[in-house]
Design a protein around this motif. Structure first.
Motif, mmCIF file in Angstrom:
data_model
loop_
_atom_site.group_PDB
_atom_site.id
_atom_site.type_symbol
_atom_site.label_atom_id
_atom_site.label_comp_id
_atom_site.label_asym_id
_atom_site.label_seq_id
_atom_site.Cartn_x
_atom_site.Cartn_y
_atom_site.Cartn_z
ATOM 1 N N ASN A 149 0.840 -1.187 0.000
ATOM 2 C CA ASN A 149 0.000 0.000 0.000
ATOM 3 C C ASN A 149 0.884 1.250 0.000
ATOM 4 O O ASN A 149 2.114 1.170 0.056
ATOM 5 N N GLU A 150 0.283 2.389 -0.094
ATOM 6 C CA GLU A 150 1.028 3.636 -0.221
ATOM 7 C C GLU A 150 1.997 3.858 0.941
ATOM 8 O O GLU A 150 3.091 4.405 0.768
ATOM 9 N N ARG A 151 1.622 3.390 2.109
ATOM 10 C CA ARG A 151 2.440 3.624 3.302
ATOM 11 C C ARG A 151 3.708 2.782 3.312
ATOM 12 O O ARG A 151 4.775 3.248 3.706
ATOM 13 N N PHE A 152 3.606 1.505 2.888
ATOM 14 C CA PHE A 152 4.711 0.575 3.088
ATOM 15 C C PHE A 152 5.419 0.117 1.807
ATOM 16 O O PHE A 152 6.435 -0.575 1.892
ATOM 17 N N ARG A 153 4.918 0.464 0.641
ATOM 18 C CA ARG A 153 5.442 -0.082 -0.615
ATOM 19 C C ARG A 153 6.954 0.111 -0.745
ATOM 20 O O ARG A 153 7.706 -0.862 -0.975
ATOM 21 N N ASP A 154 7.424 1.319 -0.626
ATOM 22 C CA ASP A 154 8.854 1.578 -0.810
ATOM 23 C C ASP A 154 9.694 0.890 0.261
ATOM 24 O O ASP A 154 10.775 0.362 -0.024
ATOM 25 N N GLN A 155 9.177 0.862 1.484
ATOM 26 C CA GLN A 155 9.906 0.207 2.569
ATOM 27 C C GLN A 155 9.978 -1.299 2.359
ATOM 28 O O GLN A 155 10.989 -1.923 2.662
ATOM 29 N N THR A 156 8.892 -1.875 1.842
ATOM 30 C CA THR A 156 8.884 -3.308 1.560
ATOM 31 C C THR A 156 9.940 -3.652 0.523
ATOM 32 O O THR A 156 10.704 -4.616 0.689
ATOM 33 N N LEU A 157 10.014 -2.882 -0.553
ATOM 34 C CA LEU A 157 10.996 -3.144 -1.603
ATOM 35 C C LEU A 157 12.423 -2.973 -1.080
ATOM 36 O O LEU A 157 13.314 -3.766 -1.403
ATOM 37 N N LYS A 158 12.650 -1.965 -0.257
ATOM 38 C CA LYS A 158 13.984 -1.748 0.318
ATOM 39 C C LYS A 158 14.355 -2.892 1.256
ATOM 40 O O LYS A 158 15.509 -3.334 1.292
ATOM 41 N N PHE A 159 13.375 -3.359 2.027
ATOM 42 C CA PHE A 159 13.610 -4.486 2.935
ATOM 43 C C PHE A 159 13.982 -5.740 2.143
ATOM 44 O O PHE A 159 14.945 -6.449 2.485
#
Length: 282
Positions: A149-159
């Motif tokens: 979702n908008e909140r976690f998308r970038d963090q998920t990919l970085k993780f």
């Protein structure tokens, strides 16, 4: 390189000659496709005799995408028949070792269930899983849309990048929180997995599909316009990574193989190192 295949080899009747014995189906499958998703591992960690047979029956260039055992991903809540998760992961690693030694393992696919949402305890478990798998390449697929979702998308990919996961990109029904969007972002430059689950919105969630939801969940046939759209996506991914692995999983109605063949034709791919075709009964 784009390598296209199917989930399993048992039910794709359109590619098998009349009278072909079930024990010869993998040999015939390998005459059509260079990869397969080995979903038998989801239900049970496979015995050595099966692994030896499957490795011997496929060409040297053939690759297996092996699913993680269901208790490793939380689909089955108990560790049985293992005393602990440590024992279970150790048994799994030992079981897939022949594929690694034969150079036939593409990667292990960790596909998590719809209730596996984006929260700290689940992130910690992903780290634990990756550590337990060591240097074995592993792909990661979510089913709860909180990860993207908008909140976690970038963090998920970085993780995923930080932990060394391979991204399993999905085409699937957009049916609420129990499905994920298509995120065309590979992790790293080596390889990416794309899985086609179909777009049967009604059949995707158990509550809306009724008692036969397992049969209708993947009941979908991609049309030419949808495949053409994905042809362009696959070519884009090919420009970003060395290997694009593509698996068609829309086989409740036997459509996966036909769609895979269509995609191979649309991409103009000619696989030159496939197995020889088997002879049917007639």
């Amino acid at each position: 390189m784009i390598q296209i295949g199917l989930t399993g080899w048992g039910d794709h009747y359109s590619i098998y000659p009349s009278g072909l014995s079930p024990r010869d189906k993998l040999k015939e499958y390998a005459a059509h496709y260079p990869i397969v998703e080995l979903d038998s591992y989801f239900y049970a960690i496979q015995p050595e005799k099966n692994n030896k047979k499957w490795i011997q029956e496929t060409p040297a260039s053939f690759r297996f995408v092996i699913k993680a055992y269901q208790a490793m991903t939380g689909h089955k809540r108990e560790n049985e028949p293992f005393a602990s998760k440590n024992e279970m992961f150790a048994a799994y690693r030992e079981s897939i070792r022949p594929y690694i030694e034969a150079g036939k393992l593409a990667f292990v696919l960790f596909q998590f269930p719809p209730w596996f949402d984006c929260r700290k305890e689940h992130i910690d478990y992903l780290r634990w899983c990756k550590a337990k798998m060591g240097s074995i390449p592993c792909a990661l697929e979510f089913r709860h849309n909180s990860w993207f979702n908008e909140r976690f998308r970038d963090q998920t990919l970085k993780f995923m990048e930080a932990e060394g996961w391979i991204h399993s990109i999905c085409d699937e029904p957009q049916a609420g929180e129990r499905s994920i969007p298509t995120v065309l972002k590979p992790i790293g430059t080596k390889q990416v997995l794309v899985r086609f689950h179909g777009r049967n919105v009604h059949g995707w969630n158990k509550a809306t599909a009724g008692d036969n939801w397992r049969e209708v969940r993947y009941l979908y046939r991609y049309n030419e316009a949808e495949l053409l759209e994905w042809r362009d996506h696959l070519l884009k991914l090919q420009s970003m990574v060395d290997h694009v692995y593509v698996v068609f999983n829309n086989n409740s109605g036997g459509d996966a193989s036909d769609n895979a063949k269509q995609m191979i034709e649309l991409l103009g791919i000619q696989y030159d190192d496939l197995a020889a075709k088997q002879l049917g009964l007639f």
